[in-house]
Design a protein around this motif. Structure first.
Motif, PDB file in Angstrom:
ATOM      1  N   THR A 234       0.837  -1.199   0.000  1.00 18.26           N
ATOM      2  CA  THR A 234       0.000   0.000   0.000  1.00 18.26           C
ATOM      3  C   THR A 234       0.870   1.246   0.000  1.00 18.26           C
ATOM      4  OG1 THR A 234      -1.800   1.187   1.096  1.00 18.26           O
ATOM      5  CG2 THR A 234      -0.301  -0.006   2.534  1.00 18.26           C
TER       6      THR A 234
ATOM      7  N   SER B 260       0.570   7.563  -2.908  1.00 18.39           N
ATOM      8  CA  SER B 260       0.418   8.371  -4.123  1.00 18.39           C
ATOM      9  C   SER B 260       0.200   7.490  -5.347  1.00 18.39           C
ATOM     10  CB  SER B 260       1.636   9.279  -4.328  1.00 18.39           C
ATOM     11  OG  SER B 260       2.695   8.559  -4.881  1.00 18.39           O
ATOM     12  N   ILE B 261      -0.592   8.027  -6.263  1.00 21.80           N
ATOM     13  CA  ILE B 261      -0.949   7.305  -7.482  1.00 21.80           C
ATOM     14  C   ILE B 261       0.312   6.990  -8.310  1.00 21.80           C
ATOM     15  CG2 ILE B 261      -2.182   7.512  -9.693  1.00 21.80           C
ATOM     16  CD1 ILE B 261      -4.227   7.336  -7.573  1.00 21.80           C
TER      17      ILE B 261
ATOM     18  N   ALA C  10       2.103   4.044  -6.923  1.00 21.69           N
ATOM     19  CA  ALA C  10       1.366   2.798  -7.218  1.00 21.69           C
ATOM     20  C   ALA C  10       1.605   2.377  -8.670  1.00 21.69           C
ATOM     21  CB  ALA C  10      -0.123   3.007  -6.961  1.00 21.69           C
TER      22      ALA C  10
ATOM     23  N   CYS D 233      -3.417   2.114  -3.613  1.00 20.07           N
ATOM     24  CA  CYS D 233      -3.103   3.505  -3.269  1.00 20.07           C
ATOM     25  C   CYS D 233      -4.254   4.061  -2.440  1.00 20.07           C
ATOM     26  CB  CYS D 233      -2.909   4.324  -4.541  1.00 20.07           C
ATOM     27  SG  CYS D 233      -2.628   6.055  -4.153  1.00 20.07           S
TER      28      CYS D 233
END
Ligand code: R1P
Ligand code: URA
Length: 343
Positions: free
Chosen positions: A34, A37-38, A41, A79
């Motif tokens: 996890t 931030s996108i 990810a 994310c």
């Protein structure tokens, strides 16, 4: 929201999608990394096998779940954004979609209270929460109360930490001299600002907070905002409801994961009581096991902040290491959620 929700207690759509992450059973793997931030990810997802094509779902509430295979093994990258409430949605909703064990590695950034240089990688042995005491009178000061509360620390999963450390060392890029640091304690805060001791235009009464943390918490090193909540929920999960059938054949275990302190039933035989349920400790309950790797972005002693180039290097290195570590952790077949559907 366009789908009808069936249950107010644990809201789900008719086809079993959880309310905030939007995923359903079969779309999340037992092994999870996890991030906040996108872009992080998406970077980690580039290490997943190209085939079968990874499943990806960006929920209306901003959670991104990418599930694919890493060297053939199902893995999810989730994310969650920032802070404890996001962790709460993530752990509870993913747990609801999974059977068997759940392994979680948080891969995020942190501030550092010691003299570790920016770019160091910290694998905390435990995490505590630092929360703003809302009963404290922040506007006028308050001689009767403390402005911040410190929780008890909760340990990380020690096997997962060692596996992560090994993976980081074996994937270390040539020339990367960054420190990999163990045996420190992390504090997860409910603000990037007030409960991390930053001085802003608000009356936060936090000028002594960092010194207080250093004095009271042995081995304290890092501050961020999610790790504690993951460890806390992992430790407080009570397992699958007893009515839920075991995955594959049930396995007898040498010892319980969550010990039952129930007294012996035979010495209290009472016909008015319902028959005893099978002892919870004859079948090993699934677990949630968690650890974190934290990149030092901000040195709170030197005031240095990491460069974007350094972040890219660390993310590429750690992104692969977290996947290697998840893969290296054994999950017995009967405690794996078989992947279905689009994954
Ligand atoms: C604050 O900038 C955010 O960075 C850290 C903190 O925990 C907080 O979420 O984590 P991420 O790098 O995962 O976002
Ligand atoms: N993340 C935090 O929460 N704090 C920092 O200082 C840096 C990253």
């Amino acid at each position: 929201m366009k789908d009808t929700i069936l249950d107010a207690n644990f809201p789900k759509t008719a086809d079993g999608r959880v309310y905030h992450l939007g995923v359903k059973s079969g779309e999340v793997a037992n092994r999870i990394v996890t991030v906040g931030s996108i872009s992080r990810a998406k970077l980690i997802a580039t290490y997943l096998d190209a085939s079968p094509k990874p499943f990806s779902l960006y929920s209306e509430r901003g959670f991104l779940t990418i599930t694919g295979r890493y060297r053939g093994t199902p893995v999810s990258v989730v994310c969650i954004g920032m802070g404890g409430p996001s962790v709460d949605f993530f752990i509870r909703e993913v747990r609801e979609c999974l059977q068997g064990d759940m392994l979680v590695i948080r891969f995020g950034s942190c501030g550092c209270l010691t003299d570790l240089p920016v770019g160091s990688l910290v694998l905390p042995k435990a995490s505590l929460a630092v929360t703003r005491n809302l009963d404290f009178d922040f506007a006028n000061g308050d001689p009767w109360r403390v402005p911040y509360r410190l929780s008890k620390p909760i340990p990380a999963d020690s096997d997962l930490i060692l596996t992560l450390q090994r993976a980081l060392e074996s994937t270390r890029p040539v020339g990367a001299s960054g420190l990999v640091v163990l045996n420190t304690v992390n504090a997860s805060t409910d603000s990037f600002y007030s409960s991390q001791g930053r001085q802003t235009s608000f009356q936060d009464h936090n000028s002594g907070l960092i010194d207080n943390l250093k004095e009271t918490i042995q081995d304290i090193a890092t501050l961020e905002m999610e790790t504690y909540w993951i460890f806390h929920l992992a430790a407080s999960w009570r397992g699958l409801p007893s009515a839920e059938p075991a995955l594959n054949p049930p396995r007898l275990s040498a010892g319980p994961v969550f010990s039952s302190a129930a007294p012996s039933e035979s010495s209290h035989a009472d016909p008015s009581r319902p028959p005893p349920r099978p002892a919870k400790d004859t079948v090993q309950q699934p677990t949630i096991r968690a650890a974190a790797v934290q990149m030092v972005f901000a040195s709170r002693s030197s005031q240095e902040f990491i460069t974007p180039e350094h972040v890219s290097l660390l993310e590429a290195w750690c992104g692969q290491a977290v996947l290697d570590a998840l893969l290296a952790m054994d999950i017995p077949q009967d405690r794996l959620h078989l992947q279905e559907g689009s994954v």
